[in-house]
Enzyme design. Structure first.
Site, PDB file in Angstrom:
ATOM      1  N   TYR A 146     -29.654 -20.100  13.552  1.00  0.00           N
ATOM      2  CA  TYR A 146     -30.257 -21.074  14.461  1.00  0.00           C
ATOM      3  C   TYR A 146     -30.458 -20.506  15.866  1.00  0.00           C
ATOM      4  O   TYR A 146     -31.170 -21.087  16.671  1.00  0.00           O
ATOM      5  CB  TYR A 146     -29.399 -22.348  14.548  1.00  0.00           C
ATOM      6  CG  TYR A 146     -29.249 -23.095  13.241  1.00  0.00           C
ATOM      7  CD1 TYR A 146     -29.989 -22.744  12.121  1.00  0.00           C
ATOM      8  CD2 TYR A 146     -28.365 -24.147  13.119  1.00  0.00           C
ATOM      9  CE1 TYR A 146     -29.845 -23.419  10.922  1.00  0.00           C
ATOM     10  CE2 TYR A 146     -28.209 -24.834  11.914  1.00  0.00           C
ATOM     11  CZ  TYR A 146     -28.960 -24.455  10.819  1.00  0.00           C
ATOM     12  OH  TYR A 146     -28.811 -25.127   9.626  1.00  0.00           O
ATOM     13  N   LYS A 195     -21.878 -15.401   1.957  1.00  0.00           N
ATOM     14  CA  LYS A 195     -22.794 -14.983   0.882  1.00  0.00           C
ATOM     15  C   LYS A 195     -22.747 -13.454   0.858  1.00  0.00           C
ATOM     16  O   LYS A 195     -23.768 -12.769   1.037  1.00  0.00           O
ATOM     17  CB  LYS A 195     -24.201 -15.542   1.187  1.00  0.00           C
ATOM     18  CG  LYS A 195     -25.206 -15.376   0.073  1.00  0.00           C
ATOM     19  CD  LYS A 195     -24.959 -16.289  -1.110  1.00  0.00           C
ATOM     20  CE  LYS A 195     -25.988 -16.016  -2.203  1.00  0.00           C
ATOM     21  NZ  LYS A 195     -25.638 -16.654  -3.491  1.00  0.00           N
ATOM     22  N   ASP A 227     -22.747 -20.884  -2.447  1.00  0.00           N
ATOM     23  CA  ASP A 227     -23.307 -21.705  -3.530  1.00  0.00           C
ATOM     24  C   ASP A 227     -22.182 -22.282  -4.392  1.00  0.00           C
ATOM     25  O   ASP A 227     -22.220 -23.453  -4.777  1.00  0.00           O
ATOM     26  CB  ASP A 227     -24.321 -20.910  -4.383  1.00  0.00           C
ATOM     27  CG  ASP A 227     -23.920 -19.463  -4.600  1.00  0.00           C
ATOM     28  OD1 ASP A 227     -22.917 -19.022  -3.994  1.00  0.00           O
ATOM     29  OD2 ASP A 227     -24.586 -18.763  -5.370  1.00  0.00           O
ATOM     30  N   ASP A 251     -23.422 -26.237   8.614  1.00  0.00           N
ATOM     31  CA  ASP A 251     -24.284 -27.394   8.855  1.00  0.00           C
ATOM     32  C   ASP A 251     -24.454 -28.171   7.546  1.00  0.00           C
ATOM     33  O   ASP A 251     -24.260 -29.391   7.471  1.00  0.00           O
ATOM     34  CB  ASP A 251     -25.636 -26.874   9.368  1.00  0.00           C
ATOM     35  CG  ASP A 251     -26.557 -27.989   9.808  1.00  0.00           C
ATOM     36  OD1 ASP A 251     -26.107 -29.143   9.880  1.00  0.00           O
ATOM     37  OD2 ASP A 251     -27.747 -27.707  10.075  1.00  0.00           O
ATOM     38  N   ASP A 255     -22.144 -31.736   6.133  1.00  0.00           N
ATOM     39  CA  ASP A 255     -22.819 -32.987   5.751  1.00  0.00           C
ATOM     40  C   ASP A 255     -22.447 -33.382   4.324  1.00  0.00           C
ATOM     41  O   ASP A 255     -22.218 -34.557   4.037  1.00  0.00           O
ATOM     42  CB  ASP A 255     -24.340 -32.836   5.860  1.00  0.00           C
ATOM     43  CG  ASP A 255     -24.852 -33.296   7.211  1.00  0.00           C
ATOM     44  OD1 ASP A 255     -24.015 -33.414   8.134  1.00  0.00           O
ATOM     45  OD2 ASP A 255     -26.065 -33.531   7.351  1.00  0.00           O
TER      46      ASP A 255
END
Ligand code: NAD
Length: 362
Positions: A146, A195, A227, A251, A255
């Site tokens: 980001y 990852k 994942d 992020d 959520d």
């Protein structure tokens, strides 16, 4: 203990829920012999109305001089408010980004805790919920994808967009240290999510996290691919204590973790700097649809105040007293309308604050 707290009620339901959190903090101060001194500053739409900008330099400086910040929420009804006619950096939510950046709040903590009493709101099956879950997501907040360089250009007549994901070892180390410190206040278990089978930034992440872990022999470290983590959160959430991860993974996972609790009005959060300073706020927004009606659930903000006591002031016993008080009030069957269930007793925002404050005693 003497603590200087900046309160930022903000917009919408913000003033109502911050008032209740301060009510509970005042009771803690009275019972445990502390002094909490509050200074209120404006941010968001109310600051735009008063000063033309969502956060003034003076407000930021006042926050910087404090020991911790307690925030309600900012923002209005996006489709129906003059605040959104302005350029993006002059809209209410720009105040949030400015204060996070201005106070160097790089570590975001979001707990996901399932109250037994609210288990019906959890979208997971009972056999998956088991004895419940109590985890926190520790998300890096100021680096990664980001904040990397980005551009869109035409290559051979075809539009091409590029985003870059960069972390240096210092950025990884400081968030890892936070995660291990917090694990020591919990169940001494960090699962670092990356990852590393694909990304260089993840391989560096894993290496630095392992170095940090050497200083915390009492904390168990495991690695998990992102994942797999997304699956494990809905298959076996009880296995997690502290989930440590980078900005974008955090992020998405935070959520997901908050949704499995099923109750947006119950979710607290904290954003910390390198030291003890932090900004504490509910995970939800300013809920303009219910503002001023005395129906908002103040518990997320009250639990954020408990996080403030634990992480900024090291008042662990007092933080726990708030958490226990919330638990007792729920066990007695009191509910705001968002978490109302059959057989329970419905109360408004202020009454919920009164009930929780009344449950704080020695
Ligand atoms: P929201 O979280 O404010 O509301 C979503 C839904 O949840 C609404 O139906 C609302 O009534 C309900 N809700 C939220 N908090 C509640 C509570 N404590 N008790 C009972 N019900 C509650 O999200 P939104 O509607 O997408 O956003 C509204 C405004 O808030 C927007 O301007 C948005 O930009 C802003 N926002 C601010 C923050 C922040 O200040 N950190 C975060 C998210 C959104």
């Amino acid at each position: 203990m003497d603590c200087r707290i900046v309160t930022i009620p903000g917009d919408g339901i913000g003033p109502e829920i911050v008032r209740e959190a301060c009510k509970v903090l005042d009771k803690v101060a009275q019972v445990y012999g502390h002094s909490f001194h509050y200074t209120e500053v404006l941010m968001g739409g109310c600051s735009i109305d008063a000063h033309g900008v969502p956060l003034t330099k003076e407000a930021l400086e006042t926050a910087r001089q404090s020991d911790a910040v307690l925030l309600g929420a900012v923002g209005g009804n996006v489709g129906n408010s003059r605040w959104y006619d302005a350029a993006p950096d002059l809209r209410p939510e720009a105040g949030l980004l400015a204060i996070r950046k201005g106070l160097n709040l790089f570590a975001n903590i979001r707990p996901a805790y399932l109250y037994h009493e609210l288990a019906d709101a959890c979208p997971l099956k009972k056999e998956i919920i088991g004895d419940g879950f109590d985890l926190v997501i520790m998300r890096e907040l100021t680096g990664g994808l980001y904040f990397g360089e980005r551009h869109t250009k035409e290559v051979d007549g075809v539009l091409q967009a590029t985003d870059t994901l960069t972390y240096n070892e210092n950025e990884i180390r400081r968030i890892a240290v936070k995660a291990f410190d917090i694990a020591r206040k919990r169940r001494n278990h960090v699962i670092s999510v990356d990852k590393a089978n694909v990304l260089d930034s993840s391989r560096l992440w894993r290496k630095v996290v392992e170095q940090v872990a050497e200083d915390y022999p009492d904390v168990k470290l495991e690695h998990m691919l992102v994942d797999n983590c997304a699956m494990q959160l809905v298959m076996n959430p009880g296995q997690f204590d502290v989930v440590l991860t980078e900005n974008m993974f955090g992020d998405i996972l935070s959520d997901e973790a908050s949704m499995i609790t099923g109750s947006i009005g119950m979710l607290s959060s904290a954003s910390l700097n390198e030291g003890k300073f932090g900004m504490y706020e509910p995970s939800h927004g300013s809920a303009p649809d219910i503002a001023g009606k005395d129906i908002a659930n103040p518990i997320a903000t009250i639990l954020s105040a408990a996080m403030m006591l634990r992480y900024s002031f090291d008042l662990d016993m007092e933080a726990e007293a708030i958490e226990v008080a919330v638990q007792r009030v729920l066990t007695e069957g009191w509910r705001t309308s968002d978490i109302m269930a059959e057989g329970c007793k419905k109360v408004g925002t202020a009454k919920m604050g009164d009930l929780i404050a009344a449950q704080i005693y020695l």
